[in-house]
Write a protein that holds these residues in place. Structure first.
Motif, mmCIF file in Angstrom:
data_model
loop_
_atom_site.group_PDB
_atom_site.id
_atom_site.type_symbol
_atom_site.label_atom_id
_atom_site.label_comp_id
_atom_site.label_asym_id
_atom_site.label_seq_id
_atom_site.Cartn_x
_atom_site.Cartn_y
_atom_site.Cartn_z
ATOM 1 N N THR A 1 -9.409 18.325 0.271
ATOM 2 C CA THR A 1 -9.566 19.357 -0.755
ATOM 3 C C THR A 1 -10.923 20.037 -0.674
ATOM 4 O O THR A 1 -11.119 21.099 -1.264
ATOM 5 C CB THR A 1 -9.372 18.781 -2.168
ATOM 6 N N GLN A 2 -11.858 19.435 0.047
ATOM 7 C CA GLN A 2 -13.171 20.055 0.225
ATOM 8 C C GLN A 2 -13.093 21.271 1.148
ATOM 9 O O GLN A 2 -14.028 22.056 1.219
ATOM 10 C CB GLN A 2 -14.167 19.037 0.744
ATOM 11 N N ILE A 3 -11.984 21.416 1.846
ATOM 12 C CA ILE A 3 -11.732 22.617 2.652
ATOM 13 C C ILE A 3 -10.980 23.572 1.735
ATOM 14 O O ILE A 3 -9.828 23.336 1.382
ATOM 15 C CB ILE A 3 -10.911 22.276 3.916
ATOM 16 N N LEU A 4 -11.640 24.628 1.326
ATOM 17 C CA LEU A 4 -11.106 25.479 0.260
ATOM 18 C C LEU A 4 -9.910 26.324 0.679
ATOM 19 O O LEU A 4 -9.002 26.542 -0.109
ATOM 20 C CB LEU A 4 -12.223 26.375 -0.288
ATOM 21 N N ASN A 5 -9.884 26.810 1.904
ATOM 22 C CA ASN A 5 -8.785 27.643 2.371
ATOM 23 C C ASN A 5 -7.585 26.740 2.702
ATOM 24 O O ASN A 5 -7.681 25.885 3.585
ATOM 25 C CB ASN A 5 -9.226 28.431 3.605
ATOM 26 N N PRO A 6 -6.444 26.907 2.021
ATOM 27 C CA PRO A 6 -5.286 26.035 2.260
ATOM 28 C C PRO A 6 -4.769 26.081 3.697
ATOM 29 O O PRO A 6 -4.322 25.064 4.227
ATOM 30 C CB PRO A 6 -4.222 26.545 1.292
ATOM 31 N N ALA A 7 -4.842 27.233 4.347
ATOM 32 C CA ALA A 7 -4.371 27.323 5.736
ATOM 33 C C ALA A 7 -5.277 26.512 6.654
ATOM 34 O O ALA A 7 -4.791 25.804 7.547
ATOM 35 C CB ALA A 7 -4.333 28.780 6.179
ATOM 36 N N TRP A 8 -6.566 26.583 6.451
ATOM 37 C CA TRP A 8 -7.495 25.800 7.270
ATOM 38 C C TRP A 8 -7.396 24.320 6.969
ATOM 39 O O TRP A 8 -7.634 23.480 7.827
ATOM 40 C CB TRP A 8 -8.919 26.294 7.076
ATOM 41 N N ALA B 1 0.842 -1.201 0.000
ATOM 42 C CA ALA B 1 0.000 0.000 0.000
ATOM 43 C C ALA B 1 0.875 1.249 0.000
ATOM 44 O O ALA B 1 1.985 1.247 0.533
ATOM 45 C CB ALA B 1 -0.907 0.008 1.226
ATOM 46 N N ARG B 2 0.345 2.315 -0.606
ATOM 47 C CA ARG B 2 1.081 3.580 -0.638
ATOM 48 C C ARG B 2 1.034 4.221 0.738
ATOM 49 O O ARG B 2 0.016 4.212 1.420
ATOM 50 C CB ARG B 2 0.450 4.512 -1.659
ATOM 51 N N ARG B 3 2.149 4.813 1.122
ATOM 52 C CA ARG B 3 2.243 5.515 2.399
ATOM 53 C C ARG B 3 1.435 6.807 2.325
ATOM 54 O O ARG B 3 1.323 7.426 1.272
ATOM 55 C CB ARG B 3 3.695 5.844 2.746
ATOM 56 N N VAL B 4 0.884 7.211 3.438
ATOM 57 C CA VAL B 4 0.132 8.461 3.521
ATOM 58 C C VAL B 4 1.023 9.485 4.217
ATOM 59 O O VAL B 4 1.452 9.280 5.348
ATOM 60 C CB VAL B 4 -1.173 8.269 4.328
ATOM 61 N N VAL B 5 1.306 10.578 3.517
ATOM 62 C CA VAL B 5 2.169 11.632 4.053
ATOM 63 C C VAL B 5 1.298 12.821 4.417
ATOM 64 O O VAL B 5 0.337 13.145 3.714
ATOM 65 C CB VAL B 5 3.247 12.038 3.019
ATOM 66 N N PHE B 6 1.615 13.475 5.527
ATOM 67 C CA PHE B 6 0.825 14.591 6.037
ATOM 68 C C PHE B 6 0.556 15.649 4.981
ATOM 69 O O PHE B 6 -0.532 16.218 4.916
ATOM 70 C CB PHE B 6 1.543 15.226 7.240
ATOM 71 N N ASP B 7 1.519 15.927 4.127
ATOM 72 C CA ASP B 7 1.409 17.009 3.148
ATOM 73 C C ASP B 7 0.407 16.725 2.033
ATOM 74 O O ASP B 7 -0.001 17.642 1.324
ATOM 75 C CB ASP B 7 2.782 17.303 2.541
ATOM 76 N N GLN B 8 0.003 15.487 1.861
ATOM 77 C CA GLN B 8 -0.969 15.140 0.831
ATOM 78 C C GLN B 8 -2.344 15.680 1.226
ATOM 79 O O GLN B 8 -2.702 15.681 2.396
ATOM 80 C CB GLN B 8 -1.044 13.623 0.636
ATOM 81 N N ASP B 9 -3.117 16.096 0.230
ATOM 82 C CA ASP B 9 -4.453 16.621 0.510
ATOM 83 C C ASP B 9 -5.526 15.541 0.483
ATOM 84 O O ASP B 9 -6.694 15.824 0.724
ATOM 85 C CB ASP B 9 -4.812 17.727 -0.482
#
Length: 137
Positions: A66-73, A35-43
């Motif tokens: 990605t359903q959260i539109l604001n990248p900071a949030w 299985a592919r690893r899940v990295v925090f930076d992935q959306d």
């Protein structure tokens, strides 16, 4: 009895404390072989867990930020969920009032649904306020 002083964590930098962290490794979750690893930076976090509970639905292991539109949030939402999955992580341990109980991926998925609804409501309220202010001037 004297109240316990509240200590604040170190000032937040530009980057998340979880940048580059393997989500499943930090949370102690085992993935199926290959299985592919899940990295925090992935959306989008797709977790193919080897030891997933039989009642967990596949969509509960596919977290779409990605359903959260604001990248900071979006980063804040990921930080909250990783902190719930891995309360023993050093970045979480530094926070004096962070929960110390490990949450299951299924529970964290429910938190994600709630966070998305909450942030959508904030955006809706902000838009309504902007209309009120621009209409009154």
């Amino acid at each position: 009895m004297m109240p316990r002083p509240i200590t604040a964590p170190a000032p937040r930098g530009e980057r998340s404390a979880f940048t580059g962290v393997d989500v499943c490794d930090a949370a102690g979750l085992r993935l199926v072989p290959g299985a592919r690893r899940v990295v925090f930076d992935q959306d989008r976090w797709r977790m193919d867990l080897a030891d997933a509970h039989r009642q967990i639905a596949p969509y509960e292991l596919d977290w779409d930020f990605t359903q959260i539109l604001n990248p900071a949030w979006r980063v804040v939402a990921k930080e909250i969920l990783l902190a719930l999955l891995a309360p023993q992580h050093e970045a979480v341990v530094e926070c004096p009032h962070a929960p110390r109980t490990v949450r299951s991926p299924r529970t964290c998925y429910r938190y994600l649904v709630w966070v998305r609804l909450f942030l959508s409501e904030i955006v809706d309220q902000a838009e309504r306020l902007q209309v009120c202010w621009s209409g009154s001037g």
